[in-house]
Design a protein around this motif. Structure first.
Motif: not given
Length: 137
Positions: A11-15, A87-88, A94-95, A126-128
Motif C-alpha cells: 500500500f505504501l509503495k503504490v501510494t 513516512c507518516i 504533504v497534507a 492513503l500514504f499515511i
C-alpha cells in the motif's frame, strides 16, 4: 531464511509511486507557473501586484518537492517498518501543504476550494494509512 513483509508495504509503495508521479508533474507545473508570473509581472510594468502570485507559486514549488520527497521515501522504505514514522511525518507535511494551498487560494479572493482540498488530501491520507499499517505490522 524467509523475510516477513509488513501489511502496509504494498500500500505504501503504490501510494509512494503515485506521489512521485504527482510530485514530478507538479514540480514542472510550478516552475512553469513561476515563470509565467515573472513574465506577467514584467509585462504589466508594476500594474499588477504579484506578491500573492509569487507566494502561491513558491508554495506550489515547495509542495511539489515535498510530495516528490515523500514518495521517494515511501518507496525506498516501504519494507522497513522502523522507518514508518518518517513516512507518516512526510505524509502529514504533504497534507498540511495541501491545506495551506487551499487557504492561500481563499485569501487570494476565490471561494474556498473544497473539492481541491478533498482531492489534495486523498493521496497523502492513503500514504499515511499505508505507513501506519507498516508501523503496526
Amino acid at each position: 531464511m524467509e523475510q516477513t513483509v509488513a501489511k502496509g508495504s504494498g500500500f505504501l509503495k503504490v501510494t509512494g509511486i503515485l506521489m512521485i508521479i504527482g510530485g514530478a508533474i507538479a514540480l514542472i507545473m510550478a516552475i512553469i507557473a513561476i515563470l509565467g508570473i515573472a513574465a506577467l509581472a514584467y509585462i504589466s510594468d508594476g500594474m499588477i501586484s504579484s506578491g500573492l502570485l509569487y507566494a502561491a507559486g513558491i508554495l506550489s514549488l515547495v509542495s511539489a518537492v515535498a510530495e516528490l520527497v515523500a514518495g521517494i521515501i515511501g518507496v525506498k522504505n516501504c519494507k522497513r517498518t522502523e522507518k514508518a514514522n518518517t513516512c507518516i511525518a512526510w505524509g502529514i507535511i504533504v497534507a498540511v501543504l495541501s491545506v495551506a494551498g487551499c487557504i492561500l487560494t481563499a485569501v487570494g479572493g476565490s471561494s474556498f476550494p473544497v473539492f481541491s482540498l478533498i482531492l489534495g488530501l486523498v493521496l497523502p491520507a492513503l500514504f499515511i494509512i499505508g505507513a501506519v499499517k507498516n508501523k503496526n505490522a
